[in-house]
Scaffold this motif. Structure first.
Motif, PDB file in Angstrom:
ATOM      1  N   ALA A  92      -0.105  -9.639  23.604  1.00 14.01           N
ATOM      2  CA  ALA A  92       0.599  -8.590  22.865  1.00 14.01           C
ATOM      3  C   ALA A  92      -0.208  -8.185  21.646  1.00 14.01           C
ATOM      4  N   VAL A  93      -0.074  -6.924  21.268  1.00 17.53           N
ATOM      5  CA  VAL A  93      -0.677  -6.398  20.042  1.00 17.53           C
ATOM      6  C   VAL A  93       0.452  -5.823  19.192  1.00 17.53           C
ATOM      7  N   VAL A  94       0.555  -6.282  17.955  1.00 20.05           N
ATOM      8  CA  VAL A  94       1.562  -5.762  17.038  1.00 20.05           C
ATOM      9  C   VAL A  94       0.841  -4.952  15.970  1.00 20.05           C
ATOM     10  N   VAL A  95       1.016  -3.630  16.044  1.00 18.59           N
ATOM     11  CA  VAL A  95       0.336  -2.717  15.127  1.00 18.59           C
ATOM     12  C   VAL A  95       1.185  -2.567  13.870  1.00 18.59           C
ATOM     13  N   ASN A  96       0.621  -2.967  12.757  1.00 14.82           N
ATOM     14  CA  ASN A  96       1.322  -2.954  11.477  1.00 14.82           C
ATOM     15  C   ASN A  96       0.984  -1.658  10.745  1.00 14.82           C
ATOM     16  N   LEU A  97       1.969  -0.767  10.613  1.00 14.21           N
ATOM     17  CA  LEU A  97       1.758   0.536   9.983  1.00 14.21           C
ATOM     18  C   LEU A  97       2.496   0.594   8.659  1.00 14.21           C
ATOM     19  N   GLY A  98       1.755   0.491   7.582  1.00 13.72           N
ATOM     20  CA  GLY A  98       2.319   0.601   6.248  1.00 13.72           C
ATOM     21  C   GLY A  98       1.334   1.324   5.359  1.00 13.72           C
TER      22      GLY A  98
ATOM     23  N   VAL B 127       6.348   2.255   8.005  1.00 15.89           N
ATOM     24  CA  VAL B 127       6.000   3.621   8.411  1.00 15.89           C
ATOM     25  C   VAL B 127       6.460   3.877   9.839  1.00 15.89           C
ATOM     26  N   ALA B 128       6.209   2.928  10.736  1.00 21.21           N
ATOM     27  CA  ALA B 128       6.651   3.073  12.123  1.00 21.21           C
ATOM     28  C   ALA B 128       8.166   3.148  12.198  1.00 21.21           C
ATOM     29  N   SER B 129       8.848   2.335  11.392  1.00 19.07           N
ATOM     30  CA  SER B 129      10.307   2.336  11.403  1.00 19.07           C
ATOM     31  C   SER B 129      10.876   3.673  10.956  1.00 19.07           C
ATOM     32  N   ARG B 130      10.296   4.254   9.911  1.00 22.46           N
ATOM     33  CA  ARG B 130      10.831   5.506   9.380  1.00 22.46           C
ATOM     34  C   ARG B 130      10.525   6.704  10.282  1.00 22.46           C
ATOM     35  N   LEU B 131       9.338   6.759  10.847  1.00 20.65           N
ATOM     36  CA  LEU B 131       8.978   7.902  11.694  1.00 20.65           C
ATOM     37  C   LEU B 131       9.514   7.754  13.121  1.00 20.65           C
TER      38      LEU B 131
END
Length: 439
Positions: free
Chosen positions: A210-216, A339-343
């Motif tokens: 798995a890859v977890v992309v952290n967008l902040g 960022v991912a959560s908001r968009l």
């Protein structure tokens, strides 16, 4: 480093407790089947966890033709864990019970210029004190505090080696925190924290790769390969945000040009908006959160500028994720962090479309791209699991050789343990596959 018998026992203890937290109530037989440990080993470890009051007996279930099986469940009130998410613009802290339910939250804003180590430590100490007070938890019940800080960290020494956003170099962060926080402390970074949270409770649960992309504000990728959290030889794996996306492109905070982060991190998204519509009312030049929130609201209202910004951002993000898919062939890519959560779904839809144009067909067909389903802050949740892991390692030290350092001032974070896939029970002894935890 060679693993000792105590290390193996600690890893197995953690693995059994993780499974109990995920599947409460459960039987010893089910634990053996899920972990690959022998029934005898599971019975011994369950006994230790009962003695520690981390779990409790909760009755029996019928078994086919045999004696009823005893059931155990996590003892949620048996202790408290604290997860600290230190980001460029905020400190977010959550206090959990042993079932990893959130009992209290606290936030501290980090204003521009408030990035000196002593200032960051002050914010963390204040927020940790706040959640303990809110939850009414006795200090002795707090088993540990996991701290996630951006950049490259040495979790064994508690040193923040390099944080380009703050120009930190070799900051002894856990030493500074230990002067204000009288609980065991464990340090790592948000890439690993997000990955562990997804492995335990999120979209990567039960996935081997798995890859977890952290967008902040910053960008990176937490990696789980072959069912194990992948750290690299210097605990710096996953700095995908500082791989080159555009030759001679935008200047990145790391000093290089054209990095992924410069186009898809929150400041990069703001630059995308600025280039498309310099006078846009959606742009809040000094406030990343307000800008991303305004974009999300405008996308929901079908604003053409906002839609174009999200589409352009997704083109860059999709190209970068395609590289990860082609290189690592993961089962799932999870878009995580604020960022991912908001968009949300609009970003996800555009990313999927962009990835489909760039990734190779065969690895893409095997990969699912999803938003993180974790309802709380994944970084705080992951950091709390590091504290839980540390508490179980400390138990191993107390039951073995005498500790030589005070737990509250410990500089050594524990080794991470992989979240297992279901396996058939092993024979006598420990894991049939020889797994002994991560180093």
């Amino acid at each position: 480093m060679k693993r000792t018998s105590r290390d193996i026992r600690t890893a197995n203890r953690y693995e059994v407790l993780r499974q109990i937290i995920a599947e409460s109530p459960t039987s010893r037989q089910e634990l053996a089947a899920a972990t690959g440990l022998s029934l005898a080993t599971v019975a011994t470890l369950v006994g230790e966890l009962l003695d520690l009051r981390m779990i409790t007996e909760v009755g029996f279930e019928d078994s086919a033709g045999g004696r009823p099986r005893g059931l155990v469940a996590v003892n949620a009130s048996g202790g408290a864990l604290i997860g600290v998410d230190v980001a460029e613009t905020y400190v977010h802290v959550e206090l959990f019970d042993l079932a990893l339910n959130v009992l209290a939250r606290a936030d501290e804003d980090m204003r521009p210029g408030e990035s000196r180590p002593e200032q960051v430590v002050g914010h963390v100490a204040a927020a940790v004190g706040s959640v303990v007070a809110q939850a009414g938890v006795e200090a002795a019940r707090v088993l540990g505090v996991g701290v996630s800080v951006p950049g490259q960290v040495d979790r064994d020494t508690g040193v923040a080696e390099y944080a380009p956003n703050w120009n930190w170099h070799d900051v002894p962060l856990l030493g500074l925190l230990a002067e204000h926080i009288a609980h065991p402390l464990y340090l790592d970074n948000p890439l690993r924290a997000c990955a562990v949270a997804e492995l335990w409770f999120g979209a990567a649960r039960g996935r081997g790769d798995a890859v977890v992309v952290n967008l902040g504000t910053g960008v990176g990728a937490g990696l789980a390969l072959g069912g194990e959290l992948h750290r690299g030889v210097s605990n710096s794996a996953g700095e995908w945000g500082h791989t080159t996306l555009v030759l001679d492109g935008r200047l990145c905070r790391c000093g290089n040009h054209g990095c992924v982060e410069a186009y898809v991190g929150a400041p990069g998204i703001m630059q995308n908006l600025r280039e498309l519509s310099p006078g846009s009312p959606l742009l809040h030049p000094e406030d990343q959160t307000a800008t991303i929130d305004a974009l999300a609201g405008a996308v929901a209202a079908n604003d053409p500028v906002a839609l174009k910004v999200v589409r352009d951002t997704a083109r860059y993000l999709g190209a970068g994720i395609s590289d990860l898919i082609n290189l690592l062939n993961p089962e799932v890519v999870v878009l995580s962090s604020w960022v991912a959560s908001r968009l949300g779904e609009p970003l996800l839809d555009e990313v999927r479309a962009a990835v489909s144009r760039h990734a190779l067909r065969r690895p893409l067909a095997a990969t699912e791209i999803v938003l993180s389903p974790i309802p709380t802050d994944p970084v705080s949740l992951g950091a709390a699991t590091f504290a839980l892991e540390g508490a179980l390692q400390a138990v191993g030290h107390r039951t073995g050789t005498k500790r030589t350092t005070s737990p509250a001032r410990s500089r050594t974070a524990p080794p991470a343990v992989r979240v297992p896939l279901p396996r058939a029970p092993a024979g006598a002894g420990d894991r049939a596959d020889g797994y002994q935890g991560l180093s």
